[in-house]
Design a protein around this motif. Sequence first.
Motif, mmCIF file in Angstrom:
data_model
loop_
_atom_site.group_PDB
_atom_site.id
_atom_site.type_symbol
_atom_site.label_atom_id
_atom_site.label_comp_id
_atom_site.label_asym_id
_atom_site.label_seq_id
_atom_site.Cartn_x
_atom_site.Cartn_y
_atom_site.Cartn_z
ATOM 1 N N ARG A 50 7.498 12.674 -1.353
ATOM 2 C CA ARG A 50 6.725 11.443 -1.409
ATOM 3 C C ARG A 50 5.326 11.640 -0.874
ATOM 4 N NH1 ARG A 50 10.494 7.658 1.373
ATOM 5 N NH2 ARG A 50 11.956 9.000 0.316
ATOM 6 N N ARG A 51 4.510 10.661 -1.164
ATOM 7 C CA ARG A 51 3.141 10.676 -0.654
ATOM 8 C C ARG A 51 3.028 9.547 0.360
ATOM 9 N NH1 ARG A 51 -1.879 11.173 -4.727
ATOM 10 N NH2 ARG A 51 -1.338 13.364 -4.637
ATOM 11 N N ALA A 63 -0.512 10.517 -11.203
ATOM 12 C CA ALA A 63 -1.623 11.458 -11.373
ATOM 13 C C ALA A 63 -1.663 12.459 -10.235
ATOM 14 C CB ALA A 63 -2.941 10.696 -11.441
ATOM 15 N N PRO A 64 -0.764 13.432 -10.245
ATOM 16 C CA PRO A 64 -0.776 14.379 -9.137
ATOM 17 C C PRO A 64 -2.003 15.290 -9.204
ATOM 18 C CG PRO A 64 0.962 14.915 -10.700
ATOM 19 C CD PRO A 64 0.207 13.745 -11.262
ATOM 20 N N GLY A 65 -2.922 15.012 -8.339
ATOM 21 C CA GLY A 65 -4.078 15.887 -8.207
ATOM 22 C C GLY A 65 -5.105 15.831 -9.313
ATOM 23 N N LYS A 122 -8.035 0.396 0.067
ATOM 24 C CA LYS A 122 -6.736 0.632 -0.571
ATOM 25 C C LYS A 122 -6.883 1.447 -1.852
ATOM 26 C CE LYS A 122 -5.109 -3.778 -0.340
ATOM 27 N NZ LYS A 122 -4.119 -4.832 -0.555
ATOM 28 N N LEU A 143 0.826 -1.201 0.000
ATOM 29 C CA LEU A 143 0.000 0.000 0.000
ATOM 30 C C LEU A 143 0.866 1.260 0.000
ATOM 31 C CD1 LEU A 143 -2.785 1.283 0.037
ATOM 32 C CD2 LEU A 143 -2.826 1.026 2.512
ATOM 33 N N SER A 167 0.866 6.889 -6.795
ATOM 34 C CA SER A 167 -0.242 7.721 -7.276
ATOM 35 C C SER A 167 0.190 9.171 -7.395
ATOM 36 C CB SER A 167 -1.432 7.600 -6.331
ATOM 37 O OG SER A 167 -1.138 8.230 -5.104
ATOM 38 N N ARG A 168 1.167 9.552 -6.627
ATOM 39 C CA ARG A 168 1.676 10.918 -6.668
ATOM 40 C C ARG A 168 2.415 11.164 -7.982
ATOM 41 N NH1 ARG A 168 6.709 11.708 -5.769
ATOM 42 N NH2 ARG A 168 7.359 13.871 -5.866
ATOM 43 N N LYS A 191 -11.336 10.655 -7.774
ATOM 44 C CA LYS A 191 -10.862 10.435 -6.415
ATOM 45 C C LYS A 191 -11.953 9.784 -5.609
ATOM 46 C CE LYS A 191 -7.057 12.664 -7.195
ATOM 47 N NZ LYS A 191 -5.829 11.934 -7.372
ATOM 48 N N ALA A 198 -7.573 9.983 -1.777
ATOM 49 C CA ALA A 198 -8.720 10.373 -0.968
ATOM 50 C C ALA A 198 -8.511 9.933 0.480
ATOM 51 C CB ALA A 198 -10.000 9.768 -1.531
ATOM 52 N N LEU A 251 -7.511 5.112 -1.054
ATOM 53 C CA LEU A 251 -6.312 5.802 -0.563
ATOM 54 C C LEU A 251 -5.315 6.010 -1.700
ATOM 55 C CD1 LEU A 251 -5.921 3.877 2.791
ATOM 56 C CD2 LEU A 251 -6.658 6.248 2.508
ATOM 57 N N GLU A 252 -5.281 5.046 -2.589
ATOM 58 C CA GLU A 252 -4.376 5.131 -3.729
ATOM 59 C C GLU A 252 -4.704 6.334 -4.601
ATOM 60 O OE1 GLU A 252 -4.545 1.443 -5.751
ATOM 61 O OE2 GLU A 252 -2.859 1.932 -7.057
ATOM 62 N N ARG A 253 -5.959 6.737 -4.568
ATOM 63 C CA ARG A 253 -6.374 7.898 -5.349
ATOM 64 C C ARG A 253 -6.176 9.196 -4.583
ATOM 65 N NH1 ARG A 253 -8.464 3.843 -7.283
ATOM 66 N NH2 ARG A 253 -8.983 3.670 -9.477
ATOM 67 N N ASP A 295 1.050 14.628 1.237
ATOM 68 C CA ASP A 295 2.211 14.864 0.376
ATOM 69 C C ASP A 295 3.330 15.454 1.210
ATOM 70 O OD1 ASP A 295 1.610 14.049 -2.325
ATOM 71 O OD2 ASP A 295 -0.005 15.508 -2.246
ATOM 72 N N ARG A 332 1.900 1.822 -3.482
ATOM 73 C CA ARG A 332 0.772 2.228 -4.322
ATOM 74 C C ARG A 332 0.384 3.677 -4.072
ATOM 75 N NH1 ARG A 332 -3.572 -2.630 -4.022
ATOM 76 N NH2 ARG A 332 -4.921 -1.058 -4.905
ATOM 77 N N VAL A 333 0.364 4.056 -2.794
ATOM 78 C CA VAL A 333 0.011 5.434 -2.448
ATOM 79 C C VAL A 333 1.052 6.394 -3.016
ATOM 80 C CG1 VAL A 333 -0.102 7.053 -0.504
ATOM 81 C CG2 VAL A 333 -1.389 4.932 -0.424
ATOM 82 N N ASN A 334 2.309 6.037 -2.878
ATOM 83 C CA ASN A 334 3.369 6.919 -3.357
ATOM 84 C C ASN A 334 3.377 7.002 -4.880
ATOM 85 O OD1 ASN A 334 5.578 8.661 -2.955
ATOM 86 N ND2 ASN A 334 6.972 6.991 -3.485
#
Lengths: 149, 99
Positions: free
Chosen positions: B77-78, A100-102, B36, A89, A96-97, A106, B43, B39-41, B57, A92-94
Amino acid sequence: MEGTITKSELIEHISEQLKLPTGKAEQIVNCVFDSMVKALQEGEGIEIRGFGSFTVREYKAYEGRNPRTGETVHVAPKRLPFFKVGKDLRERVNRSRETAPGEGPKGIAAAPASMPAPAPSPPTDSGGFGGGTSGGFGGGNDSSGGNRF
Amino acid sequence: MKMTKADIIEVVYEKVGGFSKKEAAEIVETVFDSIKETLERGAKIKISGFGNFVVRDKKARIGRNPQTGEEITISARRVLSFKPSQVLKNALNGGDPLP
């Protein structure tokens, strides 16, 4: 920051995706989190592979300070839950940055426009899965779908 | 003793009922997958009575290898953070569910 999904929206989504009555989806989601709270309450950690782990940390009593007034306050011993994100995760979260930043859909709220209206599920307590095979889950095993959720 | 996804599946299977163990497993899997994907998006997820999962961020910053003292740049990083709800914190401390 990019939209918020509440527990009820999560329940709604689960109900649509698995073609379950909302009440059933609600029971399930509540049961998942209740069981997690119970484990933490017993001081037990939780490990969800691919998601992350929860641990309980014990804090001894200490003399703290009110940062505004400088006043010394006694802080009683306490237990706090901590979450450590799993590798999958976290990546995956990182990612996404970078990809597709912003932008892009969503969360659930952005998705329904491209999703077919869910067929009303019969309010049965059994067989609510449209035949009971895993095929009834609406192809819920891909992780690339851009607007599924 | 750690609780795992298999334990959660077992509880859902026993307490909610109405489906097989295999289905219970797929349902629980879907719950975590949905969280997941959200959060990946980027949100935020708010679970009342449990807590909020928030994606943040972080800017790039200079860090240090604590072993060698060497300076290194930690890239932007995010990250995901969890803020437990007051209800959960109270539950862990034997208090009433609500303040």
